[in-house]
Design a protein around this motif. Structure first.
Motif, PDB file in Angstrom:
ATOM      1  N   VAL A 154      75.891  53.576  54.664  1.00  0.00           N
ATOM      2  CA  VAL A 154      74.592  52.995  54.294  1.00  0.00           C
ATOM      3  C   VAL A 154      74.776  51.735  53.454  1.00  0.00           C
ATOM      4  O   VAL A 154      74.069  50.734  53.631  1.00  0.00           O
ATOM      5  CB  VAL A 154      73.725  54.024  53.553  1.00  0.00           C
ATOM      6  CG1 VAL A 154      72.487  53.370  52.979  1.00  0.00           C
ATOM      7  CG2 VAL A 154      73.341  55.145  54.499  1.00  0.00           C
ATOM      8  N   THR A 155      75.757  51.760  52.542  1.00  0.00           N
ATOM      9  CA  THR A 155      75.971  50.583  51.706  1.00  0.00           C
ATOM     10  C   THR A 155      76.373  49.378  52.553  1.00  0.00           C
ATOM     11  O   THR A 155      75.837  48.272  52.381  1.00  0.00           O
ATOM     12  CB  THR A 155      77.044  50.886  50.648  1.00  0.00           C
ATOM     13  OG1 THR A 155      76.530  51.877  49.765  1.00  0.00           O
ATOM     14  CG2 THR A 155      77.416  49.648  49.857  1.00  0.00           C
TER      15      THR A 155
ATOM     16  N   ASN B 294      81.357  49.600  45.848  1.00  0.00           N
ATOM     17  CA  ASN B 294      82.239  49.881  46.975  1.00  0.00           C
ATOM     18  C   ASN B 294      83.179  48.733  47.272  1.00  0.00           C
ATOM     19  O   ASN B 294      83.753  48.691  48.362  1.00  0.00           O
ATOM     20  CB  ASN B 294      81.386  50.176  48.219  1.00  0.00           C
ATOM     21  CG  ASN B 294      80.782  51.560  48.176  1.00  0.00           C
ATOM     22  OD1 ASN B 294      81.479  52.516  48.457  1.00  0.00           O
ATOM     23  ND2 ASN B 294      79.532  51.659  47.781  1.00  0.00           N
TER      24      ASN B 294
ATOM     25  N   ASN C 156      83.103  53.370  41.435  1.00  0.00           N
ATOM     26  CA  ASN C 156      82.548  54.273  42.449  1.00  0.00           C
ATOM     27  C   ASN C 156      82.838  55.752  42.104  1.00  0.00           C
ATOM     28  O   ASN C 156      83.749  56.050  41.340  1.00  0.00           O
ATOM     29  CB  ASN C 156      83.145  53.919  43.817  1.00  0.00           C
ATOM     30  CG  ASN C 156      82.361  54.521  44.980  1.00  0.00           C
ATOM     31  OD1 ASN C 156      81.360  55.198  44.777  1.00  0.00           O
ATOM     32  ND2 ASN C 156      82.830  54.271  46.190  1.00  0.00           N
ATOM     33  N   ILE C 157      82.076  56.633  42.695  1.00  0.00           N
ATOM     34  CA  ILE C 157      82.232  58.077  42.506  1.00  0.00           C
ATOM     35  C   ILE C 157      83.650  58.520  42.877  1.00  0.00           C
ATOM     36  O   ILE C 157      84.146  58.150  43.946  1.00  0.00           O
ATOM     37  CB  ILE C 157      81.188  58.816  43.376  1.00  0.00           C
ATOM     38  CG1 ILE C 157      79.762  58.457  42.928  1.00  0.00           C
ATOM     39  CG2 ILE C 157      81.397  60.315  43.330  1.00  0.00           C
ATOM     40  CD1 ILE C 157      78.694  58.792  43.948  1.00  0.00           C
TER      41      ILE C 157
ATOM     42  N   TYR D 217      83.742  56.104  50.623  1.00  0.00           N
ATOM     43  CA  TYR D 217      83.486  57.398  49.999  1.00  0.00           C
ATOM     44  C   TYR D 217      82.489  57.184  48.870  1.00  0.00           C
ATOM     45  O   TYR D 217      82.126  56.039  48.559  1.00  0.00           O
ATOM     46  CB  TYR D 217      84.794  58.014  49.475  1.00  0.00           C
ATOM     47  CG  TYR D 217      85.470  57.169  48.434  1.00  0.00           C
ATOM     48  CD1 TYR D 217      86.343  56.165  48.809  1.00  0.00           C
ATOM     49  CD2 TYR D 217      85.212  57.344  47.080  1.00  0.00           C
ATOM     50  CE1 TYR D 217      86.941  55.357  47.861  1.00  0.00           C
ATOM     51  CE2 TYR D 217      85.801  56.546  46.131  1.00  0.00           C
ATOM     52  CZ  TYR D 217      86.666  55.552  46.525  1.00  0.00           C
ATOM     53  OH  TYR D 217      87.237  54.740  45.584  1.00  0.00           O
ATOM     54  N   GLY D 218      82.058  58.255  48.248  1.00  0.00           N
ATOM     55  CA  GLY D 218      81.138  58.153  47.117  1.00  0.00           C
ATOM     56  C   GLY D 218      79.902  57.359  47.486  1.00  0.00           C
ATOM     57  O   GLY D 218      79.193  57.679  48.429  1.00  0.00           O
ATOM     58  N   ALA D 219      79.637  56.292  46.736  1.00  0.00           N
ATOM     59  CA  ALA D 219      78.423  55.513  46.919  1.00  0.00           C
ATOM     60  C   ALA D 219      78.443  54.629  48.160  1.00  0.00           C
ATOM     61  O   ALA D 219      77.620  53.721  48.267  1.00  0.00           O
ATOM     62  CB  ALA D 219      78.154  54.688  45.658  1.00  0.00           C
ATOM     63  N   SER D 220      79.367  54.862  49.093  1.00  0.00           N
ATOM     64  CA  SER D 220      79.257  54.177  50.389  1.00  0.00           C
ATOM     65  C   SER D 220      78.276  54.926  51.282  1.00  0.00           C
ATOM     66  O   SER D 220      77.786  54.380  52.256  1.00  0.00           O
ATOM     67  CB  SER D 220      80.616  54.066  51.083  1.00  0.00           C
ATOM     68  OG  SER D 220      80.910  55.248  51.779  1.00  0.00           O
ATOM     69  N   PHE D 221      77.972  56.173  50.919  1.00  0.00           N
ATOM     70  CA  PHE D 221      76.952  56.972  51.594  1.00  0.00           C
ATOM     71  C   PHE D 221      77.093  56.920  53.112  1.00  0.00           C
ATOM     72  O   PHE D 221      76.112  56.715  53.842  1.00  0.00           O
ATOM     73  CB  PHE D 221      75.558  56.503  51.179  1.00  0.00           C
ATOM     74  CG  PHE D 221      75.291  56.613  49.722  1.00  0.00           C
ATOM     75  CD1 PHE D 221      75.569  57.797  49.049  1.00  0.00           C
ATOM     76  CD2 PHE D 221      74.801  55.552  48.973  1.00  0.00           C
ATOM     77  CE1 PHE D 221      75.329  57.918  47.692  1.00  0.00           C
ATOM     78  CE2 PHE D 221      74.575  55.666  47.618  1.00  0.00           C
ATOM     79  CZ  PHE D 221      74.841  56.846  46.979  1.00  0.00           C
TER      80      PHE D 221
ATOM     81  N   LEU E 238      75.248  48.781  45.040  1.00  0.00           N
ATOM     82  CA  LEU E 238      76.067  49.663  45.866  1.00  0.00           C
ATOM     83  C   LEU E 238      77.259  48.910  46.438  1.00  0.00           C
ATOM     84  O   LEU E 238      78.387  49.410  46.453  1.00  0.00           O
ATOM     85  CB  LEU E 238      75.223  50.249  47.003  1.00  0.00           C
ATOM     86  CG  LEU E 238      74.124  51.219  46.581  1.00  0.00           C
ATOM     87  CD1 LEU E 238      73.324  51.667  47.784  1.00  0.00           C
ATOM     88  CD2 LEU E 238      74.713  52.412  45.859  1.00  0.00           C
TER      89      LEU E 238
END
Lengths: 252, 252, 252, 252, 252, 252, 252, 252
Positions: B213-214, A221, H231-232, B206-210, A217
């Motif tokens: 959480v990342t 990012n 990333n997404i 954004y996206g996979a930064s959730f 992850l």
């Protein structure tokens, strides 16, 4: 594939091939079906490109069968990834020239191709425990004809260790950054380098590293532009991709 | 609390307090119950320590009621975190000396205490978008009597920007590292500094930064030793903790 | 690091060091490269500070090699964390003064430094099963020159057991709260203590404890202010950080 | 249900009901089908037990239709949960005796039943922001004929506030513990009380509280025995269950 | 606890106890500290209530030590949950009256108490594989003085098997519903029964059952009112709670 | 079931069955209760349909007991899924006609039924490692009376291998697509075929494949219409469902 | 597709088509490229089969453009799923025969085909809030030429409501089970029915229902055999698949 | 950076720069600090390379300030990503030559550089809804001096649409594969192409697509070798990286 299709059509037109034969040819030509696997025999056209066997979940017998089909087809070297030590022993009995690397679980049958890539590939790891994945990447890239430089234990917690390798970073044509835990190596190298960076998250760590998910992850990012990521511990995938990058060609 | 208990017991023994009064005292003394909240009136003993109101999920009326109880008890300054702009307008009508910071959504009623901490606190951010959380941390630390230095946009993708602040990093007594995305700032600062580092993951990304959480996971897995982490966007928590660290005392 | 850079520049200016030598020095000085690892030899300047080897994922040979390099550099004591029992046996053959703690998997080579911290560190656990992580924290803190008090099995399900240790909580300068399951110990201690609290979630529990994730999340969301969190089972990280806190200094 | 079946069979045997009528009766009797909903008309047998309409995802028209069917069947009071303010206005036009509570989004049509439970129910919250969920639980329990005591803002970060309510805790026959963030209230109350404790995690919090998931997980992992958990913000579910507990009967 | 506090205060007032003794008493009385554990000796007052040892993560020596302290204090029966077979062998050498159940991993030292609950407890499982968790629940409830009826393999995929036990469902005073996979048993029983239902999700299943998480989530979202949930495989917790429910009392 | 109910009611009416007998019949008839399991004896009515025993989590003794009850009831063939090799050995001692397939862990007792489905079922896998799950699906479908064609290693990374099987895809009446990793096979086949496609995600893969979760999610999000999904590695479920599809009938 | 290829090859052989024309034909024939979309014009061959436009993330202009291309190609009816109300207004201006269903957000242009499926399709929902997804499934199935029966609010919490529809369940040729929350409806219907069951999890619920994930997981883990699952709220996918099942044919 | 350092050292040696000036230079040179941001002014050396401003979370004032600093430094074109429409209006007032693309939210100030990459870049999307992310990638690559070909709506559910673009796939030097839902496009293109493939997962989809997570995971697990992932929705990142790949150089 299109070229082949055109040739077949030309032959059909010329009458030198029947419609049914053409249909058959389109369907059967580019692989050999040995029941539990369809072995790609299409790649040998591009001389020197090794075919790969993903060893996980295959019995030694299946691996040997696939390798034999490939050798009969004239392909070599053959790369076997995720090859367990016990399987390697059996495969080695069949192919005495198997070169097996236990840490990275890679086996290679046949000789290295010439190193004909554009530039040098740097494989860098954050820590000592990331070496197996790095080795998988490096061996793969070498097996595909690339010059590879490895630098281990460059983790960002001791920035001077990383900066000491500025030369390697700046002279690489492509970089593979291998790191577990928080995976920050990819971001720092991504910010320093001016070439493509492929990041390999590893399962090194414990607790909230979740077997490499945190590194994955974090790398996705990355605040540094120009970083792309492969699956956790996927040294092979990174090695394969950087080889493609390092063999970029103009197409018409 | 133990001291208070002993004093009550002494009074009971001396006959100057009845058993029932003692029981009542133990139960009722250290807070004021205003129905929807129990306001801690115990902290005022330690002069200058502000009480905090967590504004989220409270109506402006509830916030005003709690603040009024605290002021009647002689407590100030009062810190109100997560105070929405609309609520701030209403609270400001009641308390004309409300100092409201819209970006970090912090409101302060009353005067700053003296800066009496051990050393300087550095609040560093990876990017411009992390400033609100950093500001919450900085204002909190200042409200608790600490000298604070802020340095923004030091993200690891441009390492030279971070290295340019080596002086600030080396001269800080405690550091708050604020970062979203992959949160690598905490690891790099953690590897450079020789003082405690408290990391604040932010929801920047954004996206996979959730939603942070990342960054949170990356910071928890920091390869640099000596880094601890608070909740996502919890600038207040970091500011409060570093103030405690910066006011460390020997106890007997 | 800045100081070193300045000294090098001064020497360059004075002509006592060539430009190339200066470049080399900047790159090579602060560590010894032994191939699979770069051993930090920079820390010995600050006498008594032990260097740490993270044992997981390293072969006994690698651990021995790193330790030998450190000892040649005059560093001691050496802390080896996550040292498996089998590896410890091999390392112990090489270094007869290895002191190995099987429950916490910590190995120590060399002598304890003097206890020169500001105050006392309290290491508290919620249950009996949390003791290994607590021991890792306590041994680390001791190896870094801190006085440590351990109190085990203070879990909040029997609040009287916790309250019985009010003395220890109030007299500590820093507290490490170690708990698995729902990790409520951190919140309750955080609400009682007036010193920094570092929380260590442990993998103790089953089912929806998810190997410590629940305790980790709960501690990050502590309603008590002034609590920061390290990775699951990361006793070492907590011990290292509280030592930094307990050795806080004013910087100019 | 079995009793009803037996009665039907007896009538069939006695010839007072045809086989086809019996089949029909078994299929159609216990509810009224109004197309978009099947209204349970079976509960009215047990006098005083209110039926419940879950308001979320239903149009005001559907809610009114269901309520009308229930009233025609003689059921009251009717509890409508998750009733949005806009819907409440429309429902209130139809049923002028609607008693609507905007914070907990509960609407009640009809009169309270007699309080005929075994003992008293304590509804305790950790903070001010948990009050809406607590109110939903309390109103539900009251609507089912229970005596309810509410105590708010007892969070574990100020343990004295909780201990001040020891009387309420010890005199309750069942307890509902409502908390967001790290949800430690359930564990602490669970350790103090000697009666059943039902925990309601709330979505109060931010960042890694994940909308109540952290509180939910923490409560499921409570180190205190005798705690069970309902869904996030499910005050109704807790109120309904504790009413069942508080109306426990011996069966033969 | 409040009662005890009052008694102590009365003695202090009467002069029959010194202030220091009172303080000591408040701190030390309700448990015995044996280093690695604090054994609760407070419960014996309520005759017949067994104390519980959570066996996971404890050495056999620790288990024996805790059990011995409890027996010296007159407590029995002693319930040991999650007791591994190997540990049980060692514990059984020390306590010859250990009654060990390998499937549910429960060990019991001492005699069953009288069955003095309000009604009957039904323990129902969805499948054969859920029996161990159900047995843990049933044995716990019996050890706490409850009459227990077990019905296994009632899963909703064969509804007639469940309906065949309507009698058991309707005559139970409390029900424990034990199920893995999709955990639908809790919803169906919750819809049929008119008594409290406590659901135990089990780790039975594979793939997307995620070790019981799916059953846990499903049970938390039960469309039937009146269902609360305990941790995955937590048969003990369910047994303990239903015993509390089945021993409900009016308090003044 | 309704039919049976009507027959029972008719007999009650005719006086040939007492009310109590009828009640008993409704409750007891369709299964045999052997304590740890309720064996469904209802299915034998539809000749040739095998009953299934889910082997996981059952002791060999339980499996043998259930199988014996079924055979006494005249049911055969009996399918035992997830049958461990060690258990198979014991089961095979009891039932000498056990046909055991170690790769797919399926055991079959008794003879294959006639192949009476509407058309042919195609079982296709993406890779060699997916064969065990595919075999479970294929054997199940055969055991339920279907003609099955298996095509392995058709993964989308070599599209020509898939296109070579266009004949099989177009001539199938139902397709089972078995794939791990990114599970793209389901989408590609779903886009080519004009019959129902049931997708089986497998746990083949590593790292971010999360034991089959990635394949599962990908298949659920298939951009091709007409694809439904079963649990990870659930070859049995897919085989059972496609058999139902392949035996579709008009009902009145 | 194979047939088409053969025809092209035949023409090439016959000399009636040039090799280049053949290549072009293979590439361009089966769709119309309108820039932002490639409209499939291949399906019209099979008369009556509607083409589908997934409305989400498409501008009204794009939707109109695609629809126009399809109508020019003679395709109808056209199904537009996830069509927002605002878009529907604009699309309706262009195509006056648009039939729009706001609850299920489905728009249909053109006339229903004849109902020519094998049997009847039952669409069942657990609750009133699940109706929109059910309606999407039902309308889709009808648009593809199937007879559909809808039964709403059959949730398992009131089992008698479900059993009252035994007739519908037993007379259906395929069943779509639509449910949110814990999704138990799929398991119960799966256990009762003897036809294929396709489960649609819905996002109905709150808290730990996670927008339909819990229902999805529960349905994937159904203890009833013969259930497959589509994406959350994917009524269209279920309707499309059951239509394929209901139109099953023997192929040669 | 190393080169610059050497030059500074040379000047120090030559006496043309003081030690303090050198220190200052090392710290301050490569960026301009404007308080809320540190603008990188280092890149202008390499003519034509645009600097990038990540617009999300920045106020229009901050964006204008950064852009102004860059333009003063002679940098252009300037790429502003994630620029909201409202911000674009304000930025456009300041810089009249702003070229704003609302769908992809990209703003460009200044002129396109010459297209000087090695070959052509293909940007392919699975569907119409993926176009915004694709456009972000394409515009970024063009802004960095690359020739870009865009092909939209090539999703694998209609394989013939993808195969129709074989020419584009085979003639590209690098490919960006943009897809949401199950992201299978990356695997299929990865299996067909012989050049590097960078995959961009998009948030297109619903339910279990989890805002792009499913596509992300699927792409990371691609069975095709030679695919890396960003990333997404990170079109910019993909565009930037492929530009680096397309500008690969040999280094000495």
């Amino acid at each position: 594939m299109k070229t082949q299709l055109k040739e077949i059509l030309e032959e059909v037109r010329a009458g030198s091939m029947s419609v049914d034969d053409a249909l058959l040819k389109i369907k059967e030509q580019p692989f050999a079906d040995i029941g539990y696997a369809k072995v790609d025999t299409h790649r040998k056209i591009r001389q020197g490109t090794p075919e790969v066997i993903y060893g996980e979940g295959k019995t030694p017998e299946q691996i040997i069968g696939i390798a034999r089909t490939m050798l009969q087809d004239g392909q070599q070297p053959i790369l076997i990834t995720r090859l367990q030590e016990a399987s390697a022993a059996l495969v080695g009995k069949e192919f005495s020239n198997l070169d097996y690397h236990p840490a990275s679980r890679i086996g290679i049958i046949g000789n290295w191709p010439e190193k004909d890539g554009i530039g040098k590939i740097l494989v860098a790891t954050a820590g000592t425990s990331d070496i197996p994945a790095a080795e998988e990447a490096a061996l793969t890239a070498e097996a595909y004809g690339n010059e590879v430089v490895c630098r281990y234990d460059m983790g960002v917690s001791g920035l001077h260790r990383l900066l000491a390798h500025m030369d390697d970073i700046m002279s690489a044509s492509v970089i593979i950054a291998v790191a577990g835990m928080e995976g920050a190596l990819a971001s720092v190298i991504g910010g320093l380098a001016d070439c493509p960076v492929i990041a390999v998250p590893t399962s090194v760590g414990y607790g909230a590293s979740f077997g490499g998910v945190t590194a994955l992850l974090a790398m996705l990012n990355s605040c540094a532009s120009g970083v792309a990521v492969v699956n956790i511990d996927n040294g092979f995938g990174a090695g394969y991709l950087v080889s493609r990058i390092n063999h970029m060609e103009i197409k018409k």
